[in-house]
Write a protein that holds these residues in place. Sequence first.
Motif, PDB file in Angstrom:
ATOM      1  N   TYR A 189       0.828  -1.205   0.000  1.00 30.62           N
ATOM      2  CA  TYR A 189       0.000   0.000   0.000  1.00 30.62           C
ATOM      3  C   TYR A 189       0.864   1.257   0.000  1.00 30.62           C
ATOM      4  N   PHE A 190       0.373   2.294  -0.663  1.00 35.38           N
ATOM      5  CA  PHE A 190       1.052   3.581  -0.628  1.00 35.38           C
ATOM      6  C   PHE A 190       0.947   4.180   0.776  1.00 35.38           C
ATOM      7  N   THR A 191       2.032   4.729   1.272  1.00 34.76           N
ATOM      8  CA  THR A 191       2.010   5.364   2.590  1.00 34.76           C
ATOM      9  C   THR A 191       2.391   6.841   2.546  1.00 34.76           C
ATOM     10  N   ASP A 192       3.058   7.267   1.478  1.00 32.68           N
ATOM     11  CA  ASP A 192       3.525   8.652   1.357  1.00 32.68           C
ATOM     12  C   ASP A 192       2.594   9.424   0.413  1.00 32.68           C
ATOM     13  N   PRO A 193       1.889  10.446   0.942  1.00 27.17           N
ATOM     14  CA  PRO A 193       0.966  11.198   0.080  1.00 27.17           C
ATOM     15  C   PRO A 193       1.638  11.876  -1.107  1.00 27.17           C
ATOM     16  N   GLN A 194       2.921  12.201  -0.974  1.00 27.11           N
ATOM     17  CA  GLN A 194       3.632  12.802  -2.106  1.00 27.11           C
ATOM     18  C   GLN A 194       3.789  11.781  -3.236  1.00 27.11           C
ATOM     19  N   ASP A 195       4.095  10.540  -2.881  1.00 26.24           N
ATOM     20  CA  ASP A 195       4.180   9.474  -3.876  1.00 26.24           C
ATOM     21  C   ASP A 195       2.812   9.227  -4.518  1.00 26.24           C
ATOM     22  N   ILE A 196       1.791   9.278  -3.693  1.00 20.65           N
ATOM     23  CA  ILE A 196       0.424   9.075  -4.192  1.00 20.65           C
ATOM     24  C   ILE A 196       0.080  10.152  -5.211  1.00 20.65           C
ATOM     25  N   TYR A 197       0.407  11.396  -4.878  1.00 19.68           N
ATOM     26  CA  TYR A 197       0.096  12.496  -5.787  1.00 19.68           C
ATOM     27  C   TYR A 197       0.872  12.366  -7.094  1.00 19.68           C
TER      28      TYR A 197
END
Length: 203
Positions: A153-161
Amino acid sequence: MLITINADNPQPRLIQQVLDILEEGGVIIYPTDTVYGIGCDITNKNAVERVARLRGLDPSKAMFSFICQDISQVTEYSKTINNDVFRVMKHNLPGPFTFILNSNNKTPKILKNRKETIGVRIIDNNIVDALVRGLGRPILTASLKSDDDITEYFTDPQDIYAKFGKQVDAVIDGGPGGSVPSTVIICTGNEPELLREGAGVLQ
């Protein structure tokens, strides 16, 4: 659009900005008390279908859950909850659990599966709580999975964005996300039954 919202004290102006997006049929990515989720207003069929496409799922077969503001709102979309299940839900919510319940006729058709059940969550997260209460309706939730072989799962919102920013209408940065999904409890029979062990431990 990346919107940074204070996890402890969500700014009303920014919450309203996200609510406007949801009201207009937008799709958002947001923090929960487990992993980051992707969702929309459950009453907007086009938005639900869009979430399904983003997750690579067939909307008619997708097993989506949705977030309610409290147990009272849960009962609007489910058939009668027996006393044992009600006590378990009341004792453990808000928290990192998904409860599978028998759905009723108010549940949007696109969210009903062949078993006519729904997954519901009441999340221990100030941002999501403000959104659900402000919208006045549940918000669809689907875990934001990574295609990484190591991190599920993605945990870093910057990576998600960076990955999803152009595919959704808003990504909420509410701080680092978790890496363990919710515990899933089936409550369609006489007694609650564990389906998936996750972040929550039933009390």
